[in-house]
Scaffold this active site. Structure first.
Site, PDB file in Angstrom:
ATOM      1  N   LEU A  33       0.814  -1.218   0.000  1.00 35.03           N
ATOM      2  CA  LEU A  33       0.000   0.000   0.000  1.00 35.03           C
ATOM      3  C   LEU A  33       0.849   1.270   0.000  1.00 35.03           C
ATOM      4  CD1 LEU A  33      -2.679  -1.108   2.623  1.00 35.03           C
ATOM      5  CD2 LEU A  33      -2.748  -1.356   0.130  1.00 35.03           C
ATOM      6  N   GLY A  36      -1.710   6.476  -2.313  1.00 32.86           N
ATOM      7  CA  GLY A  36      -2.852   6.394  -3.235  1.00 32.86           C
ATOM      8  C   GLY A  36      -3.939   5.495  -2.651  1.00 32.86           C
ATOM      9  N   HIS A  37      -3.528   4.297  -2.182  1.00 31.90           N
ATOM     10  CA  HIS A  37      -4.502   3.391  -1.559  1.00 31.90           C
ATOM     11  C   HIS A  37      -5.096   4.032  -0.303  1.00 31.90           C
ATOM     12  CE1 HIS A  37      -1.630   0.384  -3.449  1.00 31.90           C
ATOM     13  NE2 HIS A  37      -2.772   0.011  -3.969  1.00 31.90           N
ATOM     14  N   GLN A  61      -4.741 -11.808 -13.015  1.00 33.32           N
ATOM     15  CA  GLN A  61      -4.547 -10.587 -13.802  1.00 33.32           C
ATOM     16  C   GLN A  61      -3.102 -10.381 -14.240  1.00 33.32           C
ATOM     17  OE1 GLN A  61      -6.084  -8.106 -10.417  1.00 33.32           O
ATOM     18  NE2 GLN A  61      -4.621  -6.607 -11.170  1.00 33.32           N
ATOM     19  N   VAL A 176      -2.805  10.021  -6.995  1.00 36.60           N
ATOM     20  CA  VAL A 176      -1.920  10.643  -5.997  1.00 36.60           C
ATOM     21  C   VAL A 176      -0.495  10.541  -6.542  1.00 36.60           C
ATOM     22  CG1 VAL A 176      -1.112  10.589  -3.605  1.00 36.60           C
ATOM     23  CG2 VAL A 176      -3.492   9.989  -4.134  1.00 36.60           C
ATOM     24  N   SER A 186       2.576   0.688  -6.721  1.00 35.64           N
ATOM     25  CA  SER A 186       3.341  -0.289  -5.941  1.00 35.64           C
ATOM     26  C   SER A 186       4.585  -0.723  -6.709  1.00 35.64           C
ATOM     27  CB  SER A 186       2.474  -1.513  -5.630  1.00 35.64           C
ATOM     28  OG  SER A 186       1.304  -1.101  -4.979  1.00 35.64           O
TER      29      SER A 186
HETATM   30  O1  PAF Z   1      -6.003  -2.065  -8.838  1.00 37.26           O
HETATM   31  C1  PAF Z   1      -5.656  -3.111  -8.251  1.00 37.26           C
HETATM   32  O2  PAF Z   1      -4.851  -3.100  -7.311  1.00 37.26           O
HETATM   33  C2  PAF Z   1      -6.226  -4.436  -8.724  1.00 37.26           C
HETATM   34  O3  PAF Z   1      -6.358  -4.469 -10.098  1.00 37.26           O
HETATM   35  C3  PAF Z   1      -7.525  -4.830  -8.016  1.00 37.26           C
HETATM   36  C4  PAF Z   1      -8.635  -3.847  -8.330  1.00 37.26           C
HETATM   37  C5  PAF Z   1      -7.302  -4.887  -6.519  1.00 37.26           C
HETATM   38  C6  PAF Z   1      -7.975  -6.213  -8.488  1.00 37.26           C
HETATM   39  O4  PAF Z   1      -7.037  -7.183  -8.191  1.00 37.26           O
END
Ligand code: PAF
Length: 289
Positions: A33, A36-37, A61, A176, A186
């Site tokens: 994190l 931004g998060h 993904q 951010v 990250s």
């Molecule tokens: O933006 C991200 O960090 C990822 O694509 C998400 C939305 C958590 C899905 O794994």
């Protein structure tokens, strides 16, 4: 702050809050994190009674030659940041909890998932849509928060939610940036000092394009070329794409005698580069996701 790893347990916990009439806000993340998060979680706290953050590095993904294995993971640091912020619950499932052996159901958002980042990451957005829908079904949030740095992701999630009738409000919050202008990601930890220098040309090229738009430039091809010029001949940096498209459909603007004129309320100007081995994205939008 509760930390829950199992789906039935997190569902029981959420049900308890719902019964008390509390609203649930949700911030899906892959951990590692940064500010931004945290800005998403802060807004989530302000707008909901209960804030749930998920931390799950989603294998679906990542492409076969991407950085799934080396993606930064530091649960203890994430936990203490979220605790300090007053987050109520971290959902931290293991891979098999989300994708048990034999798992075979995936979500495809056609077209929106195949353009921009989808061209060089053909399976990425199916992986994102799948995990986000699963997480929405597990958490059943009233509102979910995404960053506009991943503008394509936010547009795609919004469309998925609309077309699959998922009862959640999607909020896309501003990018951010670090003190030097680089959008927080990250993946920035991968950059050497020289690579970081090179990476700064990305936000700088976008700023130049934005200034030209503010000065009256309206032709998508010319806006694209301002950015391409700003990214040309930068050591260590290669351009994946520069695109100027409609924000809602991620499509090219129609060709008119005056050029491909952008719409000041519906435009995404986005670029992706590779700096060394690190892929970085950045953008600005005219309009609202
Ligand atoms: O933006 C991200 O960090 C990822 O694509 C998400 C939305 C958590 C899905 O794994």
């Amino acid at each position: 702050m509760k930390i829950i790893t199992s789906i039935p347990e997190v569902q029981t916990e959420i049900r308890k809050h719902r019964k008390q009439g509390q609203t649930i806000g949700f911030v899906p993340t892959m951990g590692a994190l940064h500010q931004g998060h945290l800005s998403l979680a802060e807004t989530c706290r302000k707008e909901n009674d209960i804030t749930v953050v998920s931390i799950f590095v989603n294998p679906a993904q990542f492409g076969p030659n991407e950085d799934f294995e080396k993606y930064p993971r530091d649960f203890q640091k994430d936990e203490s940041m979220l605790k300090e912020l007053g987050v109520d619950l971290i959902f931290y499932p293991a891979k098999d909890e989300i994708y048990p052996p034999g798992y075979c159901t995936y979500v495809e958002v056609e077209k929106l998932g195949q353009v921009l980042c989808g061209k060089s990451r053909p399976t990425h957005f199916s992986g994102v849509a799948t995990v986000v829908l699963k997480l929405f079904n597990i958490i059943k949030p009233d509102r979910a928060y995404f960053g506009r740095k991943d503008a394509q992701q936010a547009v795609l999630v919004k469309r998925m939610v609309k077309e699959l009738n998922v009862d959640v409000i999607i909020k896309a919050l501003p990018i951010v940036r670090d003190h030097d202008g680089l959008a927080l990601s990250s993946r920035n930890v991968y950059l050497s000092p020289a690579e970081r220098e090179a990476a700064l040309h990305l936000p700088q090229a976008l700023i130049q394009a934005r200034e030209q738009i503010q000065a009256g430039l309206k032709d998508a091809a010319q806006i694209k070329s301002v950015i391409e010029t700003g990214l040309k001949n930068i050591p260590l940096l290669t351009v994946d794409y520069v695109e100027v498209v409609t924000l809602d459909r991620l499509e090219a603007f129609p060709v008119t005698p005056g050029g491909q004129l952008i719409d000041n309320n519906n435009t995404l100007v986005a670029a992706a580069v590779k700096v060394g081995k690190t892929r970085l994205i950045d953008n600005f939008i005219l309009g609202e996701i």
